[in-house]
Design an enzyme around this catalytic site. Sequence first.
Site, PDB file in Angstrom:
ATOM      1  N   GLU A 160      33.795  37.499  32.505  1.00 46.37           N
ATOM      2  CA  GLU A 160      33.296  36.831  31.295  1.00 46.37           C
ATOM      3  C   GLU A 160      32.794  35.417  31.609  1.00 46.37           C
ATOM      4  O   GLU A 160      33.309  34.421  31.071  1.00 46.37           O
ATOM      5  CB  GLU A 160      34.362  36.792  30.209  1.00 46.37           C
ATOM      6  CG  GLU A 160      34.653  38.154  29.620  1.00 46.37           C
ATOM      7  CD  GLU A 160      35.546  38.104  28.395  1.00 46.37           C
ATOM      8  OE1 GLU A 160      36.250  37.094  28.200  1.00 46.37           O
ATOM      9  OE2 GLU A 160      35.536  39.078  27.629  1.00 46.37           O
ATOM     10  N   GLU A 318      36.033  46.099  28.257  1.00 51.29           N
ATOM     11  CA  GLU A 318      37.271  45.751  27.555  1.00 51.29           C
ATOM     12  C   GLU A 318      37.082  45.932  26.056  1.00 51.29           C
ATOM     13  O   GLU A 318      36.050  45.541  25.505  1.00 51.29           O
ATOM     14  CB  GLU A 318      37.627  44.274  27.740  1.00 51.29           C
ATOM     15  CG  GLU A 318      37.958  43.817  29.118  1.00 51.29           C
ATOM     16  CD  GLU A 318      38.205  42.304  29.138  1.00 51.29           C
ATOM     17  OE1 GLU A 318      38.510  41.723  28.080  1.00 51.29           O
ATOM     18  OE2 GLU A 318      38.061  41.715  30.214  1.00 51.29           O
TER      19      GLU A 318
HETATM   20  C1  GLA Z   1      38.700  38.654  27.381  1.00 47.46           C
HETATM   21  C2  GLA Z   1      39.193  38.525  28.811  1.00 47.46           C
HETATM   22  C3  GLA Z   1      40.523  39.162  29.023  1.00 47.46           C
HETATM   23  C4  GLA Z   1      41.441  38.882  27.872  1.00 47.46           C
HETATM   24  C5  GLA Z   1      40.803  39.355  26.600  1.00 47.46           C
HETATM   25  C6  GLA Z   1      41.700  39.167  25.390  1.00 47.46           C
HETATM   26  O1  GLA Z   1      37.983  39.770  27.137  1.00 47.46           O
HETATM   27  O2  GLA Z   1      38.276  39.039  29.748  1.00 47.46           O
HETATM   28  O3  GLA Z   1      41.058  38.658  30.227  1.00 47.46           O
HETATM   29  O4  GLA Z   1      41.670  37.516  27.800  1.00 47.46           O
HETATM   30  O5  GLA Z   1      39.646  38.580  26.377  1.00 47.46           O
HETATM   31  O6  GLA Z   1      41.085  39.594  24.204  1.00 47.46           O
END
Ligand code: GLA
Length: 683
Positions: A160, A318
């Site tokens: 991210e 995710e």
């Molecule tokens: C992001 C991050 C994860 C986690 C999620 C929680 O997507 O990549 O490591 O922190 O948020 O929602």
Amino acid sequence: MSVFGHRLSAMRQWPDDRVAFGGDYNPEQWPREVWADDVRLMGEAGVSFVTLGVFSWSWLEPTKGEYEFGWLDDVMDLMHRHGIAVDLATATATPPPWLSAAYPEILPVDREGRTLWPGSRQAWCPSSPLYRDFALALTDRMATRYHDHPALAMWHVSNEYACHNLPCYCDTCAAAFRRWLERRYGDLDTLNEAWGTAFWSQRYTAWDDVLPPRLTTTFGNPTHVLDYSRFGSDTLLDFFLAEKEVIRRHSAAVPVTTNFMTMSQFRLLDYHDWAPHQDVVSTDHYVVDALEHPRAELSFHGDLTRGLAGGAPWMLMEHSTSAVNWQPVNPAKRPGDTLLDSLTHVARGADTLGFFQWRQSRSGSEKFHSALVPHAGEDSDRFREVCALGAVAGRLGELVGSRVEADVALLWDHEAQWAVAGPCMPSSALDYPTAAHTVHRLLRDRGVTCDVVHPDADLGGYRVVVVPTLYLVSDAAAAAVAAAAEAGAQVLVTYFSGISDPDDHVRLGGYPGAFRDLLGVRVEEFFPLRVGEQVALDDGGGGGGPGGSGGHGTVWSEDARTHGADVVHAYADGPLAGRPAVTRRTVGDGGAAWYLGTLPDDATLGRLLERVLGDAGVRPAAEVPAGVEVVRRRSAEGAWLFVLNHTDDDATLAVAGHDLVAGTDVGPTTTVAARTAAVIREA
Ligand code: GLA
Ligand code: ZN
């Protein structure tokens, strides 16, 4: 053949015999005894992949130059023995404490000049050459060690990008920004012209005088601010490409990706620039409970991600089984919502269902974030639901690789979004996504799917092209929209589009400059509406007045005159009474250019969209009751109708085939129970 085109017999392939199912696995948080339990439960849940190592740097290189790979070797082997593919992170998302302690110059600085200290995550300056050297050295170690591991199926670079460390306003970024500007503009005269520095005595005569748009007395220069967004996105993209190149040197055949954040709330990177560099586009998505229409945003997000992927399937890296932990209040998902949410992503083109994270943490900042295995353990409704979802993912293998059908293009541009969010606009209530999300949601309500694409995308083949709040637009993109109408498409442009050029200079002679001729509309002055203010609309049918048959507009209004366009709705009250609010101009052979000078209420806009769809000959994916979402994916092998019943009532529709969710044949009608979903291979 793998969807990624990387079939090498000796290598592990990304699982494509099913919708890949799994998520972030952080075994370093747990004693080894738990690992055996993990693989047992992964087997029960049908997990086919895990992402390893995202935040593992301090476990892989606990002190400078001292590496401890043994534990990761063991986890990789364990995954291999259990047939689970690994998406292996480069572990460069967050530096270990020793690194920031030894080199505090890598720390990011906010707009107020405050250092962002270690103690959380991603505390590194995007421009820091020092941080980059350390990160590339670790990437090199990872790629050298694991490039031929039989569990390795994908590389996951960083995590991210930009989530917490962009924009950074430090001196390193200031110097890098100047170099970026020199490449973009060549000389200061060109920069001065582009930034309009004749205004407020901002003319630059030396490169060293140019700074990041730090905290100022009042409004900063909008083009300066816009360029800083472009610079930030380019800087991190360059970092990604450097890591990818290191991986490629050792591991040419394994696909490389980084997980985007294409949720509408996240606006820091221009993913249209990033997407072509991904072997497969991957992204994360979380339902934001505070939104008025959270599930419509989820669907929009899927269509946007598919647009970035050029229509190809994409990976949902995710999402969550239930609550997150970063909203003011974090409601749990209702029974059924996990399945509905996941299948909405698949409906809109995801071939992978990844979650954050496998096992809910006992400690740390995310201990109250849901996971595949909750604190309660395997004896829980949530884990039983996870197992049921994993089984469904296993049955969806036949549709992997298929494409989503869409007759409508909706244009989305990160640069326009940045520009609209810039300083001193006519209305701070004007939010770039509002018109896009509203039109998309009303089309979704009508069973019509949009491809959300960049203005430079090929618009040929779309029967409807929606242009929402495309404030900043190039001449070429405006010409392509006009060409689509000439070629027979129904083009729908909304308020505050076509106003400025890519330097954010206003196009003169009347708004909406770039679309004035196409629309046959010329606007002399904006009349933005106050928050909560409504303006009555008259559709010529004697309606009008708030709540009347003409409906009402919110957010925006403007003083428009038509030149060759028909008035569909006029303002019925307020200072613009009698002036056009919604117009239509016939274009070319069967095409039309519609214009919304305001944001009509849902019912009014919905009726208007039905006219547009009717004129375009666009039909819904299926006839279903209100509140039921339908999308079709298709390949040479067949077609699959996704029926997502978001309502509390059972829904019946006419369709025959085989429901992969229930595992039963259906037809000539089928009933999809309340708050559940069907995926029907159509007969
Ligand atoms: C992001 C991050 C994860 C986690 C999620 C929680 O997507 O990549 O490591 O922190 O948020 O929602
Ligand atoms: Zn910096």
